[in-house]
Motif scaffolding. Structure first.
Motif, PDB file in Angstrom:
ATOM      1  N   THR A 252     -48.233 -12.288  13.672  1.00 28.88           N
ATOM      2  CA  THR A 252     -49.134 -11.144  13.613  1.00 28.88           C
ATOM      3  C   THR A 252     -49.147 -10.582  12.200  1.00 28.88           C
ATOM      4  O   THR A 252     -50.152 -10.059  11.734  1.00 28.88           O
ATOM      5  CB  THR A 252     -48.678 -10.047  14.593  1.00 28.88           C
ATOM      6  OG1 THR A 252     -48.522 -10.605  15.902  1.00 28.88           O
ATOM      7  CG2 THR A 252     -49.681  -8.907  14.646  1.00 28.88           C
TER       8      THR A 252
ATOM      9  N   ILE B  12     -49.775  -5.779  16.789  1.00 30.04           N
ATOM     10  CA  ILE B  12     -51.109  -6.283  17.135  1.00 30.04           C
ATOM     11  C   ILE B  12     -52.130  -5.148  17.008  1.00 30.04           C
ATOM     12  O   ILE B  12     -53.205  -5.321  16.424  1.00 30.04           O
ATOM     13  CB  ILE B  12     -51.110  -6.865  18.557  1.00 30.04           C
ATOM     14  CG1 ILE B  12     -50.088  -7.999  18.671  1.00 30.04           C
ATOM     15  CG2 ILE B  12     -52.498  -7.372  18.941  1.00 30.04           C
ATOM     16  CD1 ILE B  12     -49.844  -8.483  20.092  1.00 30.04           C
TER      17      ILE B  12
ATOM     18  N   HIS C 114     -53.055  -4.143  13.488  1.00 28.24           N
ATOM     19  CA  HIS C 114     -53.983  -5.053  12.818  1.00 28.24           C
ATOM     20  C   HIS C 114     -55.406  -4.928  13.346  1.00 28.24           C
ATOM     21  O   HIS C 114     -56.245  -5.811  13.123  1.00 28.24           O
ATOM     22  CB  HIS C 114     -53.489  -6.504  12.945  1.00 28.24           C
ATOM     23  CG  HIS C 114     -52.404  -6.831  11.981  1.00 28.24           C
ATOM     24  ND1 HIS C 114     -51.125  -6.346  12.112  1.00 28.24           N
ATOM     25  CD2 HIS C 114     -52.412  -7.568  10.837  1.00 28.24           C
ATOM     26  CE1 HIS C 114     -50.391  -6.790  11.096  1.00 28.24           C
ATOM     27  NE2 HIS C 114     -51.134  -7.526  10.317  1.00 28.24           N
TER      28      HIS C 114
ATOM     29  N   ALA D 105     -56.528  -4.604  16.583  1.00 28.78           N
ATOM     30  CA  ALA D 105     -56.876  -5.097  17.910  1.00 28.78           C
ATOM     31  C   ALA D 105     -57.175  -3.941  18.864  1.00 28.78           C
ATOM     32  O   ALA D 105     -56.578  -2.865  18.782  1.00 28.78           O
ATOM     33  CB  ALA D 105     -55.736  -5.945  18.466  1.00 28.78           C
TER      34      ALA D 105
ATOM     35  N   LEU E 123     -57.219 -11.703  14.774  1.00 31.61           N
ATOM     36  CA  LEU E 123     -56.724 -10.430  14.245  1.00 31.61           C
ATOM     37  C   LEU E 123     -57.434 -10.044  12.951  1.00 31.61           C
ATOM     38  O   LEU E 123     -57.725  -8.862  12.721  1.00 31.61           O
ATOM     39  CB  LEU E 123     -55.211 -10.513  14.002  1.00 31.61           C
ATOM     40  CG  LEU E 123     -54.321 -10.540  15.243  1.00 31.61           C
ATOM     41  CD1 LEU E 123     -52.855 -10.502  14.825  1.00 31.61           C
ATOM     42  CD2 LEU E 123     -54.622  -9.383  16.185  1.00 31.61           C
TER      43      LEU E 123
ATOM     44  N   ASN F 129     -59.401  -6.576  12.472  1.00 30.18           N
ATOM     45  CA  ASN F 129     -59.050  -5.665  11.386  1.00 30.18           C
ATOM     46  C   ASN F 129     -60.280  -5.336  10.528  1.00 30.18           C
ATOM     47  O   ASN F 129     -60.515  -4.180  10.148  1.00 30.18           O
ATOM     48  CB  ASN F 129     -57.954  -6.294  10.526  1.00 30.18           C
ATOM     49  CG  ASN F 129     -57.124  -5.257   9.795  1.00 30.18           C
ATOM     50  OD1 ASN F 129     -56.823  -4.197  10.326  1.00 30.18           O
ATOM     51  ND2 ASN F 129     -56.754  -5.562   8.569  1.00 30.18           N
TER      52      ASN F 129
END
Length: 545
Positions: A183, A223, A226, A228, A425, A429
Protein backbone atom coordinates in the motif's frame (compact mmCIF):
# COMPACT_ATOMS: atom_id res chain seq x y z
CA UNK A 1 -30.57 43.78 -5.82
CA UNK A 2 -27.75 41.25 -5.41
CA UNK A 3 -27.08 39.41 -2.17
CA UNK A 4 -24.01 40.43 -0.18
CA UNK A 5 -21.17 37.89 0.02
CA UNK A 6 -22.00 35.19 2.52
CA UNK A 7 -25.70 36.06 2.75
CA UNK A 8 -27.84 32.92 2.52
CA UNK A 9 -24.64 30.87 2.30
CA UNK A 10 -25.26 27.16 1.75
CA UNK A 11 -23.51 23.83 1.33
CA UNK A 12 -22.79 22.94 -2.28
CA UNK A 13 -21.40 19.41 -1.99
CA UNK A 14 -24.01 16.64 -1.76
CA UNK A 15 -21.92 13.51 -1.55
CA UNK A 16 -19.72 11.88 1.05
CA UNK A 17 -16.01 12.62 1.12
CA UNK A 18 -15.41 9.57 -1.07
CA UNK A 19 -18.15 10.28 -3.58
CA UNK A 20 -21.24 8.42 -2.36
CA UNK A 21 -24.34 10.52 -3.28
CA UNK A 22 -26.25 11.89 -0.29
CA UNK A 23 -29.99 12.56 -0.26
CA UNK A 24 -31.45 15.57 1.57
CA UNK A 25 -33.03 13.27 4.17
CA UNK A 26 -33.54 9.56 4.83
CA UNK A 27 -36.63 7.51 5.56
CA UNK A 28 -37.33 3.90 6.63
CA UNK A 29 -37.58 2.97 2.95
CA UNK A 30 -33.88 3.80 2.54
CA UNK A 31 -32.88 0.98 4.87
CA UNK A 32 -33.27 -2.43 3.27
CA UNK A 33 -33.84 -5.84 4.79
CA UNK A 34 -34.82 -7.00 8.27
CA UNK A 35 -33.12 -4.49 10.50
CA UNK A 36 -33.32 -6.55 13.67
CA UNK A 37 -31.21 -9.24 11.99
CA UNK A 38 -28.77 -6.77 10.46
CA UNK A 39 -28.37 -4.42 13.41
CA UNK A 40 -29.09 -6.57 16.44
CA UNK A 41 -28.13 -5.68 20.00
CA UNK A 42 -24.71 -4.30 21.00
CA UNK A 43 -22.43 -7.14 22.03
CA UNK A 44 -24.36 -9.77 20.05
CA UNK A 45 -24.04 -11.20 16.53
CA UNK A 46 -23.58 -9.64 14.00
CA UNK A 47 -21.97 -6.97 16.24
CA UNK A 48 -23.00 -4.08 13.99
CA UNK A 49 -23.75 -1.99 17.05
CA UNK A 50 -20.58 -2.81 18.94
CA UNK A 51 -18.41 -5.60 20.25
CA UNK A 52 -19.64 -5.23 23.85
CA UNK A 53 -23.08 -4.49 25.35
CA UNK A 54 -22.06 -1.58 27.58
CA UNK A 55 -18.82 -0.67 25.75
CA UNK A 56 -17.37 2.50 27.35
CA UNK A 57 -19.49 2.20 30.50
CA UNK A 58 -17.23 -0.66 31.55
CA UNK A 59 -13.96 0.33 29.82
CA UNK A 60 -12.93 3.35 27.78
CA UNK A 61 -10.94 2.96 24.61
CA UNK A 62 -7.15 2.90 25.00
CA UNK A 63 -5.85 6.47 24.56
CA UNK A 64 -2.59 6.70 22.58
CA UNK A 65 -0.38 9.04 20.58
CA UNK A 66 2.00 7.61 18.00
CA UNK A 67 5.61 8.07 19.09
CA UNK A 68 9.14 7.36 17.85
CA UNK A 69 12.15 9.53 17.02
CA UNK A 70 15.82 10.11 17.68
CA UNK A 71 17.41 7.42 19.81
CA UNK A 72 15.60 4.71 21.81
CA UNK A 73 16.29 6.84 24.89
CA UNK A 74 14.63 9.88 23.25
CA UNK A 75 11.54 7.79 22.53
CA UNK A 76 11.55 6.37 26.06
CA UNK A 77 11.56 9.85 27.56
CA UNK A 78 8.69 11.00 25.33
CA UNK A 79 6.65 7.88 26.21
CA UNK A 80 7.10 8.56 29.93
CA UNK A 81 5.99 12.15 29.36
CA UNK A 82 2.86 10.98 27.53
CA UNK A 83 2.05 8.41 30.25
CA UNK A 84 2.40 11.17 32.83
CA UNK A 85 -0.15 13.20 30.87
CA UNK A 86 -2.75 10.47 30.53
CA UNK A 87 -1.66 8.02 27.85
CA UNK A 88 -2.89 4.50 28.65
CA UNK A 89 -1.33 2.58 25.78
CA UNK A 90 2.13 2.90 24.24
CA UNK A 91 2.14 3.28 20.46
CA UNK A 92 5.60 3.07 18.86
CA UNK A 93 6.67 3.41 15.23
CA UNK A 94 10.15 2.19 14.17
CA UNK A 95 12.24 4.24 11.78
CA UNK A 96 12.42 3.42 8.08
CA UNK A 97 15.77 1.63 8.42
CA UNK A 98 14.37 -0.79 10.99
CA UNK A 99 11.22 -1.33 8.96
CA UNK A 100 13.22 -2.31 5.89
CA UNK A 101 15.61 -4.54 7.83
CA UNK A 102 18.75 -2.39 7.88
CA UNK A 103 20.90 -1.32 10.82
CA UNK A 104 21.71 2.22 11.89
CA UNK A 105 25.37 1.81 10.90
CA UNK A 106 24.68 0.55 7.36
CA UNK A 107 26.67 2.62 4.82
CA UNK A 108 23.41 3.73 3.14
CA UNK A 109 21.82 4.92 6.39
CA UNK A 110 23.56 8.28 6.86
CA UNK A 111 21.36 10.55 9.02
CA UNK A 112 18.30 8.30 8.55
CA UNK A 113 18.46 6.59 11.94
CA UNK A 114 15.65 7.95 14.12
CA UNK A 115 14.58 10.53 11.54
CA UNK A 116 10.95 9.34 11.39
CA UNK A 117 10.56 6.70 14.08
CA UNK A 118 12.59 4.95 16.75
CA UNK A 119 15.61 2.86 15.72
CA UNK A 120 15.61 -0.80 16.78
CA UNK A 121 18.81 -2.24 15.36
CA UNK A 122 19.17 -4.76 18.21
CA UNK A 123 17.85 -5.99 21.53
CA UNK A 124 19.89 -3.26 23.23
CA UNK A 125 17.68 -0.63 21.55
CA UNK A 126 14.48 -2.35 22.66
CA UNK A 127 15.78 -2.58 26.23
CA UNK A 128 16.63 1.11 26.19
CA UNK A 129 13.20 2.07 24.83
CA UNK A 130 11.31 -0.07 27.40
CA UNK A 131 13.41 0.95 30.43
CA UNK A 132 11.22 1.95 33.36
CA UNK A 133 7.90 1.22 31.61
CA UNK A 134 5.34 -0.89 33.48
CA UNK A 135 4.48 -3.59 30.96
CA UNK A 136 2.06 -5.10 33.46
CA UNK A 137 -0.31 -2.15 33.20
CA UNK A 138 0.45 -0.76 29.72
CA UNK A 139 -0.43 -2.24 26.36
CA UNK A 140 2.25 -1.63 23.74
CA UNK A 141 1.57 -1.38 20.03
CA UNK A 142 4.32 -1.64 17.41
CA UNK A 143 3.57 -0.14 14.00
CA UNK A 144 5.83 -2.54 12.10
CA UNK A 145 4.21 -4.00 8.98
CA UNK A 146 7.49 -4.54 7.11
CA UNK A 147 9.90 -7.47 7.05
CA UNK A 148 11.36 -6.52 10.45
CA UNK A 149 8.12 -7.21 12.36
CA UNK A 150 9.37 -10.66 13.37
CA UNK A 151 12.65 -9.17 14.64
CA UNK A 152 10.84 -6.47 16.64
CA UNK A 153 8.55 -9.15 18.09
CA UNK A 154 11.59 -11.23 19.11
CA UNK A 155 13.26 -8.15 20.63
CA UNK A 156 10.16 -7.36 22.67
CA UNK A 157 9.80 -10.97 23.86
CA UNK A 158 13.40 -11.18 25.07
CA UNK A 159 13.37 -7.70 26.63
CA UNK A 160 10.07 -8.30 28.46
CA UNK A 161 11.32 -11.59 29.88
CA UNK A 162 14.57 -10.00 31.00
CA UNK A 163 12.48 -7.36 32.78
CA UNK A 164 10.72 -10.18 34.67
CA UNK A 165 7.43 -10.32 32.79
CA UNK A 166 5.71 -13.54 31.77
CA UNK A 167 4.64 -13.62 28.13
CA UNK A 168 1.17 -14.62 29.33
CA UNK A 169 0.84 -11.24 31.05
CA UNK A 170 2.10 -8.73 28.48
CA UNK A 171 -0.50 -6.97 26.34
CA UNK A 172 -0.27 -5.24 23.02
CA UNK A 173 0.01 -5.78 19.30
CA UNK A 174 2.38 -6.05 16.35
CA UNK A 175 1.08 -4.58 13.12
CA UNK A 176 2.77 -7.38 11.14
CA UNK A 177 0.83 -7.06 7.88
CA UNK A 178 3.38 -7.51 5.10
CA UNK A 179 0.78 -7.15 2.35
CA UNK A 180 0.16 -3.61 3.63
CA UNK A 181 3.75 -2.69 2.72
CA UNK A 182 2.59 -2.62 -0.91
CA UNK A 183 0.00 0.00 0.00
CA UNK A 184 2.91 2.29 0.85
CA UNK A 185 5.15 1.64 -2.12
CA UNK A 186 6.30 -1.94 -1.62
CA UNK A 187 9.47 -3.68 -0.45
CA UNK A 188 11.84 -4.45 -3.32
CA UNK A 189 14.41 -6.07 -1.02
CA UNK A 190 12.27 -8.92 0.35
CA UNK A 191 10.12 -11.34 -1.68
CA UNK A 192 6.40 -11.55 -1.04
CA UNK A 193 6.43 -15.20 0.02
CA UNK A 194 9.17 -14.54 2.57
CA UNK A 195 7.21 -11.67 4.12
CA UNK A 196 3.99 -13.70 4.25
CA UNK A 197 5.79 -16.62 5.88
CA UNK A 198 7.16 -14.41 8.67
CA UNK A 199 3.69 -12.89 9.21
CA UNK A 200 2.21 -16.34 9.76
CA UNK A 201 5.16 -17.38 11.95
CA UNK A 202 4.48 -14.45 14.29
CA UNK A 203 0.77 -15.25 14.56
CA UNK A 204 1.29 -18.97 15.10
CA UNK A 205 3.97 -18.42 17.76
CA UNK A 206 1.92 -15.76 19.56
CA UNK A 207 -1.16 -17.97 19.71
CA UNK A 208 0.95 -20.60 21.47
CA UNK A 209 2.87 -18.36 23.87
CA UNK A 210 1.27 -14.88 24.28
CA UNK A 211 -2.41 -15.16 25.19
CA UNK A 212 -3.06 -11.39 25.50
CA UNK A 213 -1.12 -10.36 22.38
CA UNK A 214 -2.63 -9.33 19.04
CA UNK A 215 0.00 -10.64 16.59
CA UNK A 216 -1.38 -8.92 13.50
CA UNK A 217 -3.18 -5.66 12.97
CA UNK A 218 -5.02 -5.78 9.64
CA UNK A 219 -4.35 -2.29 8.44
CA UNK A 220 -7.07 -0.56 6.45
CA UNK A 221 -5.76 2.80 7.63
CA UNK A 222 -3.03 3.09 5.02
CA UNK A 223 -5.50 2.10 2.29
CA UNK A 224 -7.78 4.98 3.29
CA UNK A 225 -4.84 7.37 3.51
CA UNK A 226 -4.14 6.64 -0.15
CA UNK A 227 -7.56 7.91 -1.18
CA UNK A 228 -9.57 4.69 -1.17
CA UNK A 229 -13.30 4.87 -0.49
CA UNK A 230 -14.62 3.10 2.64
CA UNK A 231 -15.83 0.06 0.70
CA UNK A 232 -12.40 -0.19 -0.91
CA UNK A 233 -10.69 0.02 2.49
CA UNK A 234 -12.82 -2.86 3.75
CA UNK A 235 -12.69 -4.92 0.56
CA UNK A 236 -8.91 -4.78 0.32
CA UNK A 237 -8.19 -5.29 4.01
CA UNK A 238 -10.57 -8.26 4.15
CA UNK A 239 -8.81 -9.63 1.08
CA UNK A 240 -5.60 -9.45 3.08
CA UNK A 241 -7.32 -11.10 6.03
CA UNK A 242 -8.44 -13.99 3.82
CA UNK A 243 -4.80 -14.59 2.84
CA UNK A 244 -3.68 -14.86 6.47
CA UNK A 245 -6.66 -16.87 7.70
CA UNK A 246 -6.36 -19.41 4.89
CA UNK A 247 -2.60 -19.62 5.45
CA UNK A 248 -3.04 -20.40 9.15
CA UNK A 249 -5.73 -22.96 8.45
CA UNK A 250 -3.35 -24.67 6.00
CA UNK A 251 -0.83 -24.88 8.83
CA UNK A 252 -3.42 -26.69 10.93
CA UNK A 253 -4.12 -23.88 13.40
CA UNK A 254 -7.82 -24.07 14.42
CA UNK A 255 -9.88 -21.02 13.53
CA UNK A 256 -11.08 -20.42 17.09
CA UNK A 257 -7.50 -20.53 18.38
CA UNK A 258 -6.27 -17.61 16.32
CA UNK A 259 -9.31 -15.62 15.16
CA UNK A 260 -9.83 -13.83 18.51
CA UNK A 261 -6.24 -12.57 18.22
CA UNK A 262 -6.69 -10.77 14.90
CA UNK A 263 -7.40 -7.05 15.02
CA UNK A 264 -8.03 -4.22 12.58
CA UNK A 265 -6.74 -0.67 12.18
CA UNK A 266 -9.02 1.87 10.50
CA UNK A 267 -8.90 5.56 9.70
CA UNK A 268 -11.49 8.06 10.82
CA UNK A 269 -11.70 10.76 8.17
CA UNK A 270 -13.45 14.09 7.90
CA UNK A 271 -16.71 12.60 6.67
CA UNK A 272 -18.17 12.01 10.12
CA UNK A 273 -21.06 9.67 9.33
CA UNK A 274 -19.21 7.74 6.64
CA UNK A 275 -16.43 6.92 9.13
CA UNK A 276 -18.92 5.65 11.69
CA UNK A 277 -20.76 3.54 9.11
CA UNK A 278 -17.47 2.02 7.91
CA UNK A 279 -16.66 0.71 11.41
CA UNK A 280 -20.14 -0.71 11.83
CA UNK A 281 -19.99 -2.38 8.40
CA UNK A 282 -16.61 -3.99 9.16
CA UNK A 283 -17.90 -5.57 12.38
CA UNK A 284 -20.90 -7.05 10.58
CA UNK A 285 -18.87 -8.32 7.63
CA UNK A 286 -16.22 -9.94 9.84
CA UNK A 287 -18.85 -11.66 11.98
CA UNK A 288 -20.53 -13.09 8.89
CA UNK A 289 -17.26 -14.28 7.36
CA UNK A 290 -16.10 -15.92 10.56
CA UNK A 291 -19.33 -17.81 11.18
CA UNK A 292 -20.55 -18.56 7.65
CA UNK A 293 -17.29 -18.96 5.72
CA UNK A 294 -14.86 -20.41 8.25
CA UNK A 295 -17.23 -22.00 10.75
CA UNK A 296 -15.95 -20.20 13.84
CA UNK A 297 -17.81 -21.20 17.00
CA UNK A 298 -16.48 -18.81 19.63
CA UNK A 299 -18.18 -15.46 19.92
CA UNK A 300 -14.76 -13.83 20.41
CA UNK A 301 -13.72 -15.09 16.98
CA UNK A 302 -16.54 -13.12 15.36
CA UNK A 303 -15.76 -9.79 17.05
CA UNK A 304 -13.68 -7.37 14.97
CA UNK A 305 -11.48 -5.60 17.50
CA UNK A 306 -10.39 -2.29 16.01
CA UNK A 307 -7.98 0.51 16.71
CA UNK A 308 -8.64 3.80 14.96
CA UNK A 309 -6.17 6.47 13.91
CA UNK A 310 -7.48 9.85 12.82
CA UNK A 311 -6.64 10.63 9.21
CA UNK A 312 -3.23 12.20 8.80
CA UNK A 313 -4.11 12.91 5.16
CA UNK A 314 -6.87 15.29 6.31
CA UNK A 315 -4.38 17.59 8.06
CA UNK A 316 -2.87 20.53 6.21
CA UNK A 317 0.11 22.80 6.79
CA UNK A 318 -1.95 25.97 6.25
CA UNK A 319 -3.48 27.31 9.50
CA UNK A 320 -2.24 24.24 11.43
CA UNK A 321 -4.19 24.96 14.61
CA UNK A 322 -7.34 24.17 12.63
CA UNK A 323 -6.09 20.59 12.61
CA UNK A 324 -7.11 20.34 16.28
CA UNK A 325 -10.72 20.69 15.13
CA UNK A 326 -10.22 18.09 12.41
CA UNK A 327 -8.72 15.62 14.90
CA UNK A 328 -11.60 16.23 17.32
CA UNK A 329 -14.28 15.52 14.71
CA UNK A 330 -12.51 12.36 13.57
CA UNK A 331 -11.89 11.14 17.13
CA UNK A 332 -15.56 11.66 17.97
CA UNK A 333 -16.48 9.52 14.96
CA UNK A 334 -14.12 6.81 16.22
CA UNK A 335 -15.76 6.86 19.64
CA UNK A 336 -19.28 6.73 18.21
CA UNK A 337 -18.15 3.96 15.86
CA UNK A 338 -17.13 1.81 18.83
CA UNK A 339 -13.32 1.59 18.60
CA UNK A 340 -11.16 -0.21 21.19
CA UNK A 341 -8.09 2.04 20.86
CA UNK A 342 -7.56 5.49 19.41
CA UNK A 343 -4.62 7.61 18.20
CA UNK A 344 -5.25 11.24 17.28
CA UNK A 345 -2.90 12.81 14.76
CA UNK A 346 -1.26 15.88 16.25
CA UNK A 347 -1.98 19.29 14.73
CA UNK A 348 1.65 19.90 13.71
CA UNK A 349 2.16 16.63 11.81
CA UNK A 350 2.01 18.26 8.33
CA UNK A 351 5.04 20.31 9.43
CA UNK A 352 7.12 17.96 11.59
CA UNK A 353 7.06 15.10 14.04
CA UNK A 354 4.78 15.98 16.99
CA UNK A 355 6.10 18.14 19.81
CA UNK A 356 5.35 17.46 23.46
CA UNK A 357 2.75 20.23 23.41
CA UNK A 358 0.86 18.95 20.36
CA UNK A 359 0.93 15.39 21.74
CA UNK A 360 -0.55 16.61 24.99
CA UNK A 361 -3.36 18.39 23.12
CA UNK A 362 -4.13 15.16 21.24
CA UNK A 363 -4.40 13.23 24.51
CA UNK A 364 -6.51 15.94 26.17
CA UNK A 365 -8.88 15.90 23.19
CA UNK A 366 -9.56 12.22 23.83
CA UNK A 367 -10.25 12.87 27.51
CA UNK A 368 -12.63 15.73 26.71
CA UNK A 369 -14.59 13.49 24.35
CA UNK A 370 -14.61 10.65 26.87
CA UNK A 371 -15.43 12.63 30.00
CA UNK A 372 -17.22 15.83 28.96
CA UNK A 373 -19.15 15.18 25.74
CA UNK A 374 -21.62 12.61 27.10
CA UNK A 375 -21.09 10.23 24.18
CA UNK A 376 -19.82 7.27 26.21
CA UNK A 377 -22.93 6.61 28.28
CA UNK A 378 -24.77 4.84 25.45
CA UNK A 379 -23.45 2.15 23.10
CA UNK A 380 -23.96 2.99 19.42
CA UNK A 381 -26.19 6.04 20.02
CA UNK A 382 -26.58 6.52 16.25
CA UNK A 383 -27.85 2.99 15.71
CA UNK A 384 -31.23 3.08 13.96
CA UNK A 385 -30.52 6.38 12.23
CA UNK A 386 -31.90 5.93 8.72
CA UNK A 387 -28.87 7.73 7.27
CA UNK A 388 -26.26 5.79 9.26
CA UNK A 389 -27.93 2.45 8.58
CA UNK A 390 -28.24 3.22 4.85
CA UNK A 391 -24.54 4.15 4.73
CA UNK A 392 -23.62 1.00 6.65
CA UNK A 393 -25.63 -1.18 4.26
CA UNK A 394 -24.18 0.53 1.21
CA UNK A 395 -20.57 0.20 2.34
CA UNK A 396 -21.08 -3.47 3.26
CA UNK A 397 -22.68 -4.32 -0.09
CA UNK A 398 -19.94 -2.62 -2.12
CA UNK A 399 -17.15 -4.05 0.04
CA UNK A 400 -18.40 -7.64 -0.35
CA UNK A 401 -18.66 -7.08 -4.11
CA UNK A 402 -15.05 -5.86 -4.22
CA UNK A 403 -13.89 -8.78 -2.06
CA UNK A 404 -15.45 -11.18 -4.57
CA UNK A 405 -13.62 -9.44 -7.42
CA UNK A 406 -10.35 -9.74 -5.49
CA UNK A 407 -10.81 -13.45 -4.89
CA UNK A 408 -11.94 -14.09 -8.46
CA UNK A 409 -8.69 -12.45 -9.60
CA UNK A 410 -6.60 -14.80 -7.44
CA UNK A 411 -6.49 -12.98 -4.11
CA UNK A 412 -4.53 -10.03 -2.74
CA UNK A 413 -1.05 -11.52 -3.27
CA UNK A 414 -1.84 -11.94 -6.98
CA UNK A 415 -3.22 -8.38 -7.26
CA UNK A 416 0.00 -7.15 -5.68
CA UNK A 417 2.27 -9.26 -7.90
CA UNK A 418 0.54 -7.98 -11.04
CA UNK A 419 0.43 -4.37 -9.82
CA UNK A 420 -3.36 -4.12 -10.08
CA UNK A 421 -3.70 -3.19 -6.40
CA UNK A 422 -1.09 -0.45 -6.59
CA UNK A 423 -2.64 1.02 -9.74
CA UNK A 424 -6.10 1.07 -8.13
CA UNK A 425 -4.75 3.04 -5.17
CA UNK A 426 -2.94 5.48 -7.44
CA UNK A 427 -6.20 6.13 -9.28
CA UNK A 428 -8.12 6.61 -6.02
CA UNK A 429 -5.49 9.00 -4.70
CA UNK A 430 -5.53 11.05 -7.90
CA UNK A 431 -9.32 11.26 -7.86
CA UNK A 432 -9.36 12.38 -4.22
CA UNK A 433 -6.83 15.17 -4.54
CA UNK A 434 -7.96 16.37 -7.95
CA UNK A 435 -11.17 17.42 -6.19
CA UNK A 436 -9.12 19.53 -3.79
CA UNK A 437 -7.11 21.06 -6.59
CA UNK A 438 -10.17 22.08 -8.63
CA UNK A 439 -12.05 23.30 -5.54
CA UNK A 440 -14.80 20.67 -5.70
CA UNK A 441 -13.83 19.43 -2.24
CA UNK A 442 -13.47 22.38 0.16
CA UNK A 443 -10.48 22.32 2.54
CA UNK A 444 -10.27 25.33 4.83
CA UNK A 445 -6.99 27.16 4.41
CA UNK A 446 -6.11 25.35 1.18
CA UNK A 447 -8.77 26.25 -1.37
CA UNK A 448 -11.12 28.40 0.72
CA UNK A 449 -10.92 30.76 3.72
CA UNK A 450 -7.25 31.34 3.02
CA UNK A 451 -5.00 33.87 4.73
CA UNK A 452 -1.68 35.36 3.59
CA UNK A 453 1.34 33.35 4.80
CA UNK A 454 2.47 36.20 7.07
CA UNK A 455 -0.87 36.05 8.92
CA UNK A 456 -0.86 32.27 9.34
CA UNK A 457 -0.50 30.54 12.70
CA UNK A 458 3.09 29.93 13.72
CA UNK A 459 3.62 26.76 15.73
CA UNK A 460 6.77 25.26 17.28
CA UNK A 461 8.57 22.69 15.14
CA UNK A 462 10.06 19.44 16.45
CA UNK A 463 13.66 18.88 15.40
CA UNK A 464 15.69 15.78 16.20
CA UNK A 465 19.04 16.54 17.84
CA UNK A 466 21.49 16.67 14.90
CA UNK A 467 23.84 14.21 16.57
CA UNK A 468 21.15 11.51 17.16
CA UNK A 469 21.76 9.50 13.98
CA UNK A 470 25.56 9.54 14.35
CA UNK A 471 25.30 8.69 18.04
CA UNK A 472 23.10 5.70 17.43
CA UNK A 473 25.15 4.41 14.49
CA UNK A 474 28.22 4.53 16.73
CA UNK A 475 26.36 2.61 19.45
CA UNK A 476 25.45 -0.17 17.00
CA UNK A 477 29.03 -0.35 15.72
CA UNK A 478 30.28 -0.61 19.30
CA UNK A 479 27.77 -3.39 20.05
CA UNK A 480 29.29 -5.49 17.29
CA UNK A 481 32.67 -5.25 19.04
CA UNK A 482 31.56 -5.89 22.63
CA UNK A 483 28.98 -8.71 22.29
CA UNK A 484 29.82 -12.41 22.28
CA UNK A 485 30.35 -12.77 18.52
CA UNK A 486 30.90 -16.52 18.68
CA UNK A 487 27.41 -16.84 20.16
CA UNK A 488 26.00 -14.48 17.52
CA UNK A 489 27.66 -16.49 14.74
CA UNK A 490 26.21 -19.79 15.98
CA UNK A 491 22.72 -18.25 16.33
CA UNK A 492 22.79 -16.78 12.81
CA UNK A 493 23.98 -20.07 11.31
CA UNK A 494 21.03 -21.82 12.97
CA UNK A 495 18.64 -19.09 11.83
CA UNK A 496 19.71 -19.48 8.19
CA UNK A 497 19.38 -23.26 8.51
CA UNK A 498 15.85 -22.96 9.94
CA UNK A 499 14.88 -20.43 7.24
CA UNK A 500 15.92 -22.91 4.56
CA UNK A 501 13.96 -25.67 6.31
CA UNK A 502 10.70 -23.70 6.13
CA UNK A 503 9.82 -24.13 9.83
CA UNK A 504 8.51 -21.45 12.18
CA UNK A 505 11.36 -18.97 12.55
CA UNK A 506 10.32 -17.28 15.78
CA UNK A 507 12.28 -19.62 18.13
CA UNK A 508 15.48 -19.17 16.08
CA UNK A 509 14.92 -15.41 15.85
CA UNK A 510 14.44 -15.19 19.61
CA UNK A 511 17.75 -17.03 20.15
CA UNK A 512 19.59 -14.77 17.70
CA UNK A 513 18.04 -11.66 19.22
CA UNK A 514 19.00 -12.76 22.74
CA UNK A 515 22.61 -13.01 21.52
CA UNK A 516 22.34 -9.38 20.32
CA UNK A 517 22.31 -10.17 16.62
CA UNK A 518 21.04 -7.10 14.76
CA UNK A 519 17.94 -6.71 12.63
CA UNK A 520 20.10 -6.34 9.53
CA UNK A 521 21.99 -9.54 10.31
CA UNK A 522 18.82 -11.55 10.93
CA UNK A 523 17.05 -10.28 7.82
CA UNK A 524 20.23 -10.76 5.81
CA UNK A 525 20.73 -14.44 6.63
CA UNK A 526 17.03 -15.15 6.00
CA UNK A 527 17.46 -13.52 2.58
CA UNK A 528 20.42 -15.82 1.97
CA UNK A 529 18.25 -18.85 2.74
CA UNK A 530 15.94 -17.66 -0.04
CA UNK A 531 18.83 -17.46 -2.49
CA UNK A 532 19.07 -13.66 -2.30
CA UNK A 533 22.06 -11.42 -1.51
CA UNK A 534 22.71 -10.82 2.20
CA UNK A 535 22.72 -7.07 1.49
CA UNK A 536 20.56 -5.94 -1.46
CA UNK A 537 22.89 -2.97 -1.93
CA UNK A 538 26.04 -5.12 -1.87
CA UNK A 539 27.71 -2.88 0.70
CA UNK A 540 28.03 -5.24 3.69
CA UNK A 541 29.10 -8.87 3.93
CA UNK A 542 27.36 -11.75 5.66
CA UNK A 543 28.81 -12.33 9.15
CA UNK A 544 28.57 -16.11 8.66
CA UNK A 545 30.06 -16.36 5.19
Amino acid sequence: MSESPGFMEKVTVFETATGMPVKPYYMPSDVTGAQEDKIGVPGSYPFTRGAFPELYRTRLWTRRVLCGFGTPSDTNQRLKYLIQHGERGVSVVPDILTLMGFDADHPMSTNESGAMGAPFSSLADMEEMLAGLDLGSLGISFHTPWISAAMNQAQFIVAAQKMGYSLDNVRGSMQNNFLDVFTCGGDRTSPLDMGLRLCLDIIEHSVQHMKHWYPINLNAYDIGEHGAAPHEELGYVLGMAVTYVEGLLERGVPIDDFAPRLSFSLSAGMDFFESIAKMRALRRMWAKMMRERWGAKKEKSMKAMMSVHTAGSSLVAQQPLNNITRGTIEALAAALGGCQALDICCYDEPLSLPTEASSRVALATQYIIAQEAGVCAVTDPLGGSYYVEALTDGIEEKAFALLKQIEDAGGMPELIRTGQYQKALEAANYQKYSKVMDGTRPVVGVNCFQVPPEEDFQVPIHRNPPESARKHAAAVANLRKTRDNAKVHAALVELRKQAAAKVNLMPALIEATAAYATVGECVGVIREAYGLPYDPFGMTKSPIG
